[in-house]
Write a protein that holds these residues in place. Structure first.
Motif, PDB file in Angstrom:
ATOM      1  N   MET A  99       0.857  -1.198   0.000  1.00  0.00           N
ATOM      2  CA  MET A  99       0.000   0.000   0.000  1.00  0.00           C
ATOM      3  C   MET A  99       0.885   1.237   0.000  1.00  0.00           C
ATOM      4  O   MET A  99       1.746   1.386   0.849  1.00  0.00           O
ATOM      5  N   LYS A 100       0.666   2.099  -0.963  1.00  0.00           N
ATOM      6  CA  LYS A 100       1.507   3.285  -1.065  1.00  0.00           C
ATOM      7  C   LYS A 100       1.127   4.343  -0.027  1.00  0.00           C
ATOM      8  O   LYS A 100       1.987   4.984   0.562  1.00  0.00           O
ATOM      9  N   ASN A 101      -0.179   4.534   0.187  1.00  0.00           N
ATOM     10  CA  ASN A 101      -0.602   5.567   1.126  1.00  0.00           C
ATOM     11  C   ASN A 101      -0.581   5.045   2.565  1.00  0.00           C
ATOM     12  O   ASN A 101      -1.463   4.310   2.986  1.00  0.00           O
ATOM     13  N   GLU A 102       0.465   5.435   3.302  1.00  0.00           N
ATOM     14  CA  GLU A 102       0.597   4.966   4.681  1.00  0.00           C
ATOM     15  C   GLU A 102       0.606   6.113   5.683  1.00  0.00           C
ATOM     16  O   GLU A 102       0.009   6.017   6.740  1.00  0.00           O
ATOM     17  N   ILE A 103       1.299   7.186   5.346  1.00  0.00           N
ATOM     18  CA  ILE A 103       1.457   8.293   6.289  1.00  0.00           C
ATOM     19  C   ILE A 103       0.678   9.503   5.774  1.00  0.00           C
ATOM     20  O   ILE A 103       0.918   9.993   4.671  1.00  0.00           O
ATOM     21  N   MET A 104      -0.250   9.972   6.598  1.00  0.00           N
ATOM     22  CA  MET A 104      -1.133  11.056   6.162  1.00  0.00           C
ATOM     23  C   MET A 104      -1.119  12.210   7.168  1.00  0.00           C
ATOM     24  O   MET A 104      -1.184  11.980   8.373  1.00  0.00           O
ATOM     25  N   VAL A 105      -1.028  13.418   6.665  1.00  0.00           N
ATOM     26  CA  VAL A 105      -1.132  14.597   7.522  1.00  0.00           C
ATOM     27  C   VAL A 105      -2.487  15.252   7.248  1.00  0.00           C
ATOM     28  O   VAL A 105      -2.851  15.460   6.089  1.00  0.00           O
ATOM     29  N   ILE A 106      -3.239  15.527   8.303  1.00  0.00           N
ATOM     30  CA  ILE A 106      -4.528  16.219   8.146  1.00  0.00           C
ATOM     31  C   ILE A 106      -4.505  17.440   9.073  1.00  0.00           C
ATOM     32  O   ILE A 106      -4.186  17.323  10.257  1.00  0.00           O
ATOM     33  N   THR A 107      -4.868  18.591   8.540  1.00  0.00           N
ATOM     34  CA  THR A 107      -4.903  19.778   9.399  1.00  0.00           C
ATOM     35  C   THR A 107      -6.328  19.977   9.929  1.00  0.00           C
ATOM     36  O   THR A 107      -7.305  19.620   9.262  1.00  0.00           O
ATOM     37  N   GLY A 108      -6.414  20.533  11.129  1.00  0.00           N
ATOM     38  CA  GLY A 108      -7.725  20.822  11.717  1.00  0.00           C
ATOM     39  C   GLY A 108      -8.481  19.559  12.112  1.00  0.00           C
ATOM     40  O   GLY A 108      -9.610  19.330  11.664  1.00  0.00           O
ATOM     41  N   THR A 109      -7.856  18.748  12.987  1.00  0.00           N
ATOM     42  CA  THR A 109      -8.462  17.441  13.306  1.00  0.00           C
ATOM     43  C   THR A 109      -9.197  17.420  14.647  1.00  0.00           C
ATOM     44  O   THR A 109      -9.609  16.366  15.099  1.00  0.00           O
ATOM     45  N   ARG A 110      -9.333  18.571  15.295  1.00  0.00           N
ATOM     46  CA  ARG A 110      -9.958  18.527  16.624  1.00  0.00           C
ATOM     47  C   ARG A 110     -11.459  18.249  16.544  1.00  0.00           C
ATOM     48  O   ARG A 110     -12.050  17.629  17.413  1.00  0.00           O
ATOM     49  N   LYS A 111     -12.083  18.743  15.475  1.00  0.00           N
ATOM     50  CA  LYS A 111     -13.529  18.517  15.342  1.00  0.00           C
ATOM     51  C   LYS A 111     -13.944  18.536  13.874  1.00  0.00           C
ATOM     52  O   LYS A 111     -13.103  18.707  12.987  1.00  0.00           O
ATOM     53  N   GLY A 112     -15.230  18.357  13.645  1.00  0.00           N
ATOM     54  CA  GLY A 112     -15.793  18.487  12.296  1.00  0.00           C
ATOM     55  C   GLY A 112     -15.255  17.480  11.294  1.00  0.00           C
ATOM     56  O   GLY A 112     -14.939  16.336  11.629  1.00  0.00           O
ATOM     57  N   ILE A 113     -15.153  17.949  10.049  1.00  0.00           N
ATOM     58  CA  ILE A 113     -14.748  17.069   8.946  1.00  0.00           C
ATOM     59  C   ILE A 113     -13.332  16.524   9.171  1.00  0.00           C
ATOM     60  O   ILE A 113     -13.060  15.359   8.899  1.00  0.00           O
ATOM     61  N   GLY A 114     -12.451  17.363   9.690  1.00  0.00           N
ATOM     62  CA  GLY A 114     -11.061  16.934   9.918  1.00  0.00           C
ATOM     63  C   GLY A 114     -10.989  15.766  10.884  1.00  0.00           C
ATOM     64  O   GLY A 114     -10.253  14.797  10.661  1.00  0.00           O
ATOM     65  N   LYS A 115     -11.760  15.834  11.955  1.00  0.00           N
ATOM     66  CA  LYS A 115     -11.756  14.750  12.941  1.00  0.00           C
ATOM     67  C   LYS A 115     -12.335  13.477  12.311  1.00  0.00           C
ATOM     68  O   LYS A 115     -11.800  12.379  12.480  1.00  0.00           O
ATOM     69  N   TYR A 116     -13.423  13.657  11.581  1.00  0.00           N
ATOM     70  CA  TYR A 116     -14.040  12.508  10.924  1.00  0.00           C
ATOM     71  C   TYR A 116     -13.044  11.835   9.974  1.00  0.00           C
ATOM     72  O   TYR A 116     -12.875  10.618   9.977  1.00  0.00           O
ATOM     73  N   LEU A 117     -12.360  12.645   9.148  1.00  0.00           N
ATOM     74  CA  LEU A 117     -11.421  12.078   8.171  1.00  0.00           C
ATOM     75  C   LEU A 117     -10.260  11.374   8.873  1.00  0.00           C
ATOM     76  O   LEU A 117      -9.812  10.310   8.439  1.00  0.00           O
TER      77      LEU A 117
END
Lengths: 233, 96
Positions: free
Chosen positions: A1-19
């Motif tokens: 699997m190529k996609n292993e490490i992901m950075v997501i900004t704004g993860t405390r709530k909302g869409i970011g947390k869900y993702l």
């Protein structure tokens, strides 16, 4: 699997947390950030506390991530701030803060993460746009214009990093049930939904579905695109 | 400090040369042209060098610097012209 490490900004709530939780459940390692403490407990999740428009903090976070994980495969530039006000009633401070969170933050993460991705000649970047831009929502000038900047950034970045195997696309969301939308008056929300081809509020899984497509390893010939949900064009 | 910075740049150029195999980068010196007229690197390789240098500077000096500069891509006044000009530029940034 190529996609292993992901950075997501704004993860405390909302869409970011869900993702973040969605991709953790799919086995990815997720590194998130927000201005406050993290709200996700998972052995494969790391949280950084920072303001996305703080250049030094962003550089330092991405350097730490690179040191620990050696690479970044995916960046979801989700963090953002909303603002609802008539232009004549919008203080400078509001437009400044909205632009910083939505545009400067997206720019800084894109720049720093691309530097890590280029080493592996592979990367998937998804910026978060909004249907507020093409629909020109009244009362959303600060927000919609900052998201318009994100769209143009996406299109130009796509050209500049294509040679490194990095794709850059933007996901233009409709309103989705989050804190941000709870503050929109009901009549206004109805008016907004009526401008979409498919007149319903978005669900989190509509967003993750489009994200899945954009970050797919096979989507290597798709870049510089702004795709809106709900049939908005 | 100057010598240390110069050594970092030379090492980064040698590492980069494993990929690009340019004759002028086999044994870089102070005079080696990096970017611009007679420069060994194209803009793609320059971006990669910048990212390597930023990391090395952080490791050696504990300082976060951003080497991106308005003049970086200028053919005449770019701090990336030669190893010498880049050394001076980085020294300025570290002292800031």
């Amino acid at each position: 699997m190529k996609n292993e490490i992901m950075v997501i900004t704004g993860t405390r709530k909302g869409i970011g947390k869900y993702l973040a939780e969605y991709y953790l459940s799919k086995g990815l390692t997720v590194i998130g950030c927000s201005r406050g403490e993290g709200s996700i407990e998972d052995p494969n999740y790391r949280h950084f506390m920072l303001d996305v428009a703080d250049e030094k903090a962003v550089i330092s976070m991405i350097r730490d991530v690179k040191k620990e994980f050696k690479k970044i495969d995916v960046l979801l530039n989700n963090a953002g701030a909303a603002s609802m006000n008539h232009i004549l009633l919008t203080p400078y401070k509001t437009i400044k803060e909205t632009t910083e969170a939505n545009y400067f933050g997206t720019f800084l993460f894109l720049r720093e993460v691309s530097k890590v991705m280029l080493k592996k000649k592979y990367g998937r970047i998804v910026n978060f746009a909004s249907i507020a831009t093409p629909l020109k929502w009244e009362g959303e000038a600060a927000y919609a214009a900052s998201k318009a900047a994100v769209e143009n950034l996406t299109q130009i970045a796509a050209k500049e990093v294509a040679e490194y195997g990095i794709t850059v696309n933007a996901l233009g969301s409709t309103p989705v049930w989050t804190d941000m939308i709870n503050r929109v008056p009901k009549e206004k929300l109805e008016g907004i939904l009526n401008q979409q081809s498919i007149k319903r509020i978005g669900e989190m899984k509509d967003v993750s579905h489009l994200c899945d497509f954009l970050i797919d390893e096979e989507s290597n010939f798709i870049t510089g695109q702004v795709i809106y949900l709900g049939g908005v064009s | 400090m100057k010598n240390q910075i110069e050594a970092i740049i030379i090492e980064a150029l040698q590492d980069l040369n494993d990929d690009i195999e340019s004759e002028s980068l086999e044994n870089p010196t102070k005079e080696t042209k990096i970017f611009g007229e007679e420069g060994a690197l194209d803009s793609l390789a320059l971006v990669s060098l910048i990212s390597d240098l930023e990391e090395a500077i952080h490791d050696d000096f504990g300082k976060e610097v951003t080497l991106a500069d308005e003049k970086a891509m200028s053919q005449h006044r770019s701090p990336f012209g030669s190893v010498e000009s880049l050394t001076e530029y980085i020294e300025l940034l570290i002292k800031e």
